[in-house]
Design a protein around this motif. Structure first.
Motif, PDB file in Angstrom:
ATOM      1  N   UNK A  53       4.316  42.744 -85.115  1.00  0.00           N
ATOM      2  CA  UNK A  53       3.294  42.289 -83.521  1.00  0.00           C
ATOM      3  C   UNK A  53       1.945  41.548 -83.968  1.00  0.00           C
ATOM      4  N   UNK A  54       1.956  40.488 -82.580  1.00  0.00           N
ATOM      5  CA  UNK A  54       0.893  39.453 -82.855  1.00  0.00           C
ATOM      6  C   UNK A  54       0.124  39.809 -81.546  1.00  0.00           C
ATOM      7  N   UNK A  55      -1.278  39.900 -81.794  1.00  0.00           N
ATOM      8  CA  UNK A  55      -2.106  39.579 -81.280  1.00  0.00           C
ATOM      9  C   UNK A  55      -2.943  38.286 -80.726  1.00  0.00           C
ATOM     10  N   UNK A  56      -2.935  38.082 -79.840  1.00  0.00           N
ATOM     11  CA  UNK A  56      -2.868  36.285 -79.522  1.00  0.00           C
ATOM     12  C   UNK A  56      -3.890  36.820 -78.356  1.00  0.00           C
ATOM     13  N   UNK A  57      -5.272  36.394 -78.817  1.00  0.00           N
ATOM     14  CA  UNK A  57      -6.484  36.343 -77.968  1.00  0.00           C
ATOM     15  C   UNK A  57      -6.759  34.765 -77.245  1.00  0.00           C
ATOM     16  N   UNK A  58      -6.925  35.146 -75.862  1.00  0.00           N
ATOM     17  CA  UNK A  58      -6.914  34.218 -74.886  1.00  0.00           C
ATOM     18  C   UNK A  58      -8.345  34.228 -74.651  1.00  0.00           C
TER      19      UNK A  58
ATOM     20  N   UNK B 240      -9.555  36.234 -71.392  1.00  0.00           N
ATOM     21  CA  UNK B 240     -10.608  36.658 -71.713  1.00  0.00           C
ATOM     22  C   UNK B 240      -9.433  37.571 -71.476  1.00  0.00           C
ATOM     23  N   UNK B 241      -8.767  37.249 -71.655  1.00  0.00           N
ATOM     24  CA  UNK B 241      -6.706  38.811 -72.341  1.00  0.00           C
ATOM     25  C   UNK B 241      -6.438  38.728 -73.454  1.00  0.00           C
ATOM     26  N   UNK B 242      -6.326  40.104 -73.906  1.00  0.00           N
ATOM     27  CA  UNK B 242      -5.963  39.773 -75.421  1.00  0.00           C
ATOM     28  C   UNK B 242      -3.984  40.289 -75.057  1.00  0.00           C
ATOM     29  N   UNK B 243      -2.698  39.594 -75.453  1.00  0.00           N
ATOM     30  CA  UNK B 243      -1.502  39.919 -75.604  1.00  0.00           C
ATOM     31  C   UNK B 243      -1.179  40.360 -77.051  1.00  0.00           C
ATOM     32  N   UNK B 244       0.208  41.346 -76.603  1.00  0.00           N
ATOM     33  CA  UNK B 244       0.299  41.626 -77.962  1.00  0.00           C
ATOM     34  C   UNK B 244       1.705  41.299 -77.528  1.00  0.00           C
ATOM     35  N   UNK B 245       2.231  40.343 -78.631  1.00  0.00           N
ATOM     36  CA  UNK B 245       4.019  40.679 -78.524  1.00  0.00           C
ATOM     37  C   UNK B 245       4.639  40.983 -79.879  1.00  0.00           C
ATOM     38  N   UNK B 246       5.961  41.512 -79.228  1.00  0.00           N
ATOM     39  CA  UNK B 246       6.731  41.549 -80.196  1.00  0.00           C
ATOM     40  C   UNK B 246       7.238  40.834 -81.112  1.00  0.00           C
ATOM     41  N   UNK B 247       7.528  39.768 -82.486  1.00  0.00           N
ATOM     42  CA  UNK B 247       7.693  39.113 -83.198  1.00  0.00           C
ATOM     43  C   UNK B 247       9.572  39.305 -82.901  1.00  0.00           C
ATOM     44  N   UNK B 248       9.929  40.320 -83.251  1.00  0.00           N
ATOM     45  CA  UNK B 248      11.697  41.185 -83.395  1.00  0.00           C
ATOM     46  C   UNK B 248      11.985  40.411 -82.327  1.00  0.00           C
ATOM     47  N   UNK B 249      11.715  41.561 -81.517  1.00  0.00           N
ATOM     48  CA  UNK B 249      12.197  41.300 -79.585  1.00  0.00           C
ATOM     49  C   UNK B 249      11.847  40.110 -78.996  1.00  0.00           C
ATOM     50  N   UNK B 250      10.496  39.378 -79.928  1.00  0.00           N
ATOM     51  CA  UNK B 250       9.905  38.190 -78.842  1.00  0.00           C
ATOM     52  C   UNK B 250       9.520  38.576 -77.655  1.00  0.00           C
ATOM     53  N   UNK B 251       9.480  39.386 -77.011  1.00  0.00           N
ATOM     54  CA  UNK B 251       8.872  39.685 -76.000  1.00  0.00           C
ATOM     55  C   UNK B 251       7.178  40.262 -75.704  1.00  0.00           C
ATOM     56  N   UNK B 252       6.893  40.411 -74.998  1.00  0.00           N
ATOM     57  CA  UNK B 252       5.411  41.011 -74.757  1.00  0.00           C
ATOM     58  C   UNK B 252       5.193  41.701 -74.431  1.00  0.00           C
ATOM     59  N   UNK B 253       5.128  42.793 -75.686  1.00  0.00           N
ATOM     60  CA  UNK B 253       4.036  44.123 -75.139  1.00  0.00           C
ATOM     61  C   UNK B 253       3.197  44.811 -74.233  1.00  0.00           C
TER      62      UNK B 253
END
Length: 769
Positions: free
Chosen positions: A648-653, A655-668
């Motif tokens: 998983x990859x946590x990306x903080x902008x 106002x929000x924190x998005x969690x992405x699945x690097x294998x499925x290449x989707x936002x969880x």
């Protein structure tokens, strides 16, 4: 000649006996001198006694009488009397011996006059020697008693002058039971003046206790201080005797306390070990005792016949019969998955009881319960809606109980009651009682959370400008720091010594130590470049292995995308940079603000806030390739993090924190912070809790398994929060702010596992500033 030899042998024996007596008296004199602490010259006293005998030629009895007049104690008088009695007995013995000798001389009649004169002279000498020894003993006793009388009381011990309660008792058992309080802690009597009660009910007062100065003087002056112990039952000092000391010494030497006990004594056989051939009973067994019982044989034959006929079943046969039997009755409306259960027996719910009659239902109610005209009119108006009435009847007053008529609505009310019991269902209502204290977690004591820093222990000085980032290696031995002065310093954590300084060309905004212990690498973000540096500290084998791995670039036929090629370029360092420890250089098209490692140490991510849709870049060291995970810009990226165990990859902008699945290449998941600007974030080593710091003075605690909204919002700082991090082992987390404060908080993470589900919750933080 035979008679002469006999007389000579007798005289020699008597002389030897006298020598033994004198030697015994000398030993007693030495012992008494040692006890009294004085040295008395026995030779001088003997000479004085001999001179007095030669000059006066007086009998010994007169001298002893004169000496006894000078003695005032009764003890000395008794000793002199004992001496006189002993002298008389000795004179009688000598007379008897003389008579025996005379009789022998008369019977033999062969001895000469010269021999008789010699024997008489020897006997006289023996008598004089005995009298001299007795006189010596009387003088010694006189001297010893005078010294005891003249001895000052001040020279003695304080324990001798004071009455000792142990003189009146004989056995140790009486000492133990002198205080009748029982087996209790004696510190219960610290606040009282007594220690307990004796058998008569009188208080046992505490003895006077001196201060430390008195104890020191007693230790220096009292020769028995080393053998003095304190009795906790009575509080008095007890002087151990020689027997007690010997017993203690034998116990410490792991010996038997009793000296007289013979542990190698011959064994006493209380019961004989010899087998004797003798009958148990006096009469022989009857003949019928050797024959089988007829009654038992009949019972066995009956049981065998019943088994053959099938009247008695074995256990196996009974189990088979039970398995064949089927229930004769069953529930008609019951399903297969329901257990047979009778509610009337197991879960019976009793019907609610009716309310007891009040004053209004009495045959002679008080006047205030009777209806007046207005109340009666209101009661009649509610004829169509009787459930709204306050009472379902009109109270009436009668003079006596025998004038009360029959109740007309009795049968109808009984019918309605039965109808209610029949139609109204009754079920158990589970009441949920939650106490407010159970909702709030119990916070531990700060002592249980140690070790955590409380005071300034070590200060690392060496940078000339602001320090923007720090990182520690996996072992915790070395510290890495990057500053605006363009240098990267490596420190030793325990001593605070700077081991190495690496210069860069631009401002160092982020440094990170590789989490893989097999590689000695650090990431440095300096301007638009990311440097992979071998620090050459720690294990030499790991450093050399890292150089060999990064020495040659792997060959690959993969065509690099134009979008990636314009974003980053991998390059080899120059000789000057190689000597500093730089092994690989990544040149980006924008300024890099953050670098972070993956948990395995092969991948790392870089953040370029001004890169728009190319602001996040993921690179791989083993293949020396990079990729852009996002094609569209979701906002101004502040920081990124890798999950410690999952892809998983946590990306903080902002106002929000998005969690992405690097294998499925989707936002969880998308975490809602409800803040204006995110500054930093940190993930728990377990991977299920996230801590976010913001510029608007808040810390947001997310439970990833619970909700997308913050579980806790902490406002601990007065200015912007710049950094947050979790402890790797303890339930602690730290936060740093622009207000020059560092706060360490306790945040317990509760995990409850069951066979069906796993429930995770986070505890309320506790602040240790």
């Amino acid at each position: 000649m035979g008679n002469k030899q006999k007389h000579l042998k007798r005289s020699i024996k008597e002389v030897n006996k006298k020598g033994n007596v004198n030697s015994d008296s000398d030993e007693e004199d030495d012992f008494m001198n040692i006890v009294n602490g004085e040295d008395i010259d026995s030779s001088d006293s003997e000479r004085e006694i001999e001179d007095s005998e030669d000059e006066d030629n007086q009998p010994v009895e007169e001298e002893s009488e004169a000496d006894s007049d000078n003695i005032s104690n009764n003890d000395t008088g008794e000793e002199v009397e004992n001496e006189e009695s002993s002298e008389d007995s000795e004179s009688e013995e000598t007379d008897d011996s003389e008579e025996a000798d005379d009789s022998e001389e008369k019977e033999e009649g062969t001895s000469s006059n010269n021999e008789q004169t010699e024997v008489k002279e020897t006997e006289k000498r023996n008598k004089l020697d005995k009298k001299q020894s007795k006189n010596k003993q009387a003088n010694r006793n006189f001297i010893v008693n005078n010294k005891r009388e003249n001895k000052p009381e001040s020279t003695g011990n304080a324990s001798e002058n004071k009455k000792d309660e142990y003189d009146e008792h004989d056995t140790s058992d009486e000492e133990d039971i002198r205080n009748t309080v029982g087996n209790i802690p004696m510190n219960w009597y610290d606040e009282y003046k007594h220690l307990g009660y004796d058998w008569d009910g009188n208080q046992l007062l505490k003895p006077e206790t001196g201060d430390q100065l008195d104890a020191f003087l007693k230790r220096m002056e009292d020769p028995d201080f080393w053998r003095t112990v304190k009795d906790p039952q009575t509080g008095q000092d007890v002087v151990l005797s020689e027997e007690d000391i010997q017993i203690i010494k034998r116990i410490r030497a792991q010996k038997i306390p009793d000296v007289t006990f013979d542990e190698y004594a011959p064994w006493i056989e209380w019961f004989t070990s010899e087998v004797e051939q003798m009958p148990i009973r006096k009469f022989p067994e009857h003949k019928r005792s050797f024959l089988p019982s007829r009654d038992e044989a009949k019972k066995v034959s009956k049981l065998v016949h019943a088994l053959k006929m099938g009247w008695i079943k074995t256990r196996a046969e009974q189990e088979k019969l039970r398995a064949k039997k089927e229930p004769q009755f069953y529930m008609l409306w019951q399903t297969d998955d329901q257990s047979e259960e009778m509610r009337r027996i197991h879960k019976h719910i009793s019907a609610p009881k009716r309310f007891l009659p009040g004053h209004a239902e009495s045959y002679n109610p008080p006047p205030e319960y009777l209806f007046d005209a207005k109340e009666l009119k209101d009661w009649d108006k509610l004829k169509n809606s009787p459930w709204k009435r306050k009472l379902h009847f009109i109270p009436q007053k009668h003079d006596s109980l025998r004038k009360v008529p029959a109740y007309p609505r009795f049968i109808k009310e009984r019918f309605l009651r039965c109808l209610d019991l029949y139609l109204c269902p009754r079920a158990i209502k589970m009441k949920l009682s939650i106490e407010p204290e159970s909702l709030v977690p119990k916070l531990p004591s700060p002592k249980d959370l140690q070790p955590f820093p409380t005071v300034l222990a070590i200060e690392y000085k060496g940078h000339s400008d602001m320090v923007r980032s720090i990182s520690t290696d996996k072992s915790g031995q070395f510290l890495l720091s990057g500053s605006d002065d363009g240098t990267v310093k490596i420190w030793e954590v325990n001593t605070g010594r700077c081991l190495k300084t690496i210069k860069t060309d631009n401002v160092v905004r982020s440094v990170e130590w590789c989490p893989n212990a097999a590689l000695a690498l650090i990431l440095v973000a300096s301007g638009q470049e990311v440097l992979l540096i071998n620090p050459h500290v720690g294990d030499i084998l790991v450093n050399s292995r890292t150089d060999t791995v990064l020495k040659e670039a792997p060959k690959s036929n993969v065509i690099i995308n134009e979008r990636v090629r314009t974003t980053v370029q991998w390059a080899e360092p120059e000789d000057s940079l190689y000597k500093r420890g730089v092994r690989i250089i990544l040149k980006h098209f924008k300024e890099v603000s953050q670098v972070t490692w993956h948990g395995r140490g092969d991948y790392f991510a870089t953040v370029m806030p001004d890169g728009q849709n190319r602001s996040v870049l993921i690179s791989q060291i083993s293949k020396r390739r990079s990729q852009l995970p996002f094609t569209k810009a979701k906002g101004l990226v502040q920081c990124v993090l890798f999950h410690p165990t999952k892809p998983y990859l946590f990306v903080a902008t902002q106002r929000h924190v998005r969690i992405y699945d690097l294998v499925k290449q989707t936002m969880m998941k998308k975490l809602l912070t409800n803040s204006k600007w995110i500054s930093t974030m940190a993930i728990h080593p377990g991977g299920d809790n996230l801590l976010v710091g913001t510029y608007d003075r808040k810390m947001l605690w997310f439970d990833l398994d619970l909700s997308t909204k913050p579980y806790q919002t902490l406002r601990l700082h007065g200015t912007a929060v710049r950094g947050v991090t979790f402890h790797k082992r303890y339930p602690l987390f730290a936060s740093g702010s622009d207000d020059k404060s560092l706060i360490i908080s306790h945040g317990m993470r509760f995990v409850t596992k069951s066979p069906h589900r796993t429930i995770k919750a986070s505890g309320k933080p506790r602040i240790f500033q």
